[in-house]
Design an enzyme around this catalytic site. Structure first.
Site: not given
Length: 112
Positions: A69-71, A98
């Protein structure tokens, strides 16, 4: 090929291998974690910034099922590919990161 899963599909993806420990690996920077963070529900949350993954790969278990998971999904895609190249067979990228998590799964997670 790295699986691309939406936040709403995460539990289903983890359930495909109930014997593996489900892990969401958040590869965002510390300031981003302070801005918005997921709440672990049915999975373990690990936080290692993308640039630290090579040095800290031993903290991860290749027998775990890891969703990165990242932005928005670009950094986590690179990390998932790196893990796959280093013997991790069950990795996925959380498509949309996210930001998608907030929109599709948990509106209480701030968008930035």
């Amino acid at each position: 090929m790295i699986d691309q899963i939406r936040p709403a599909e995460l539990a289903e993806w983890f359930a495909r291998n109930p014997g593996a420990t489900p892990v969401v690996l958040d590869v965002r920077e510390p300031w981003e974690l302070q801005t918005a963070c997921v709440v672990p529900q049915g999975f373990t949350l690990a936080t290692i910034p993308m640039n630290e993954i090579p040095a800290r790969i031993a903290e991860l278990d290749a027998n775990q099922r890891i969703a990165c998971l990242c932005h928005h999904g670009a950094r986590s895609q690179r990390v998932a590919a790196f893990l796959a190249q280093n013997g991790f067979d069950e990795v996925a990228n959380i498509a949309g990161g996210i930001d998608a998590w907030s929109v599709q799964h948990d509106a209480s997670v701030p968008r930035y």
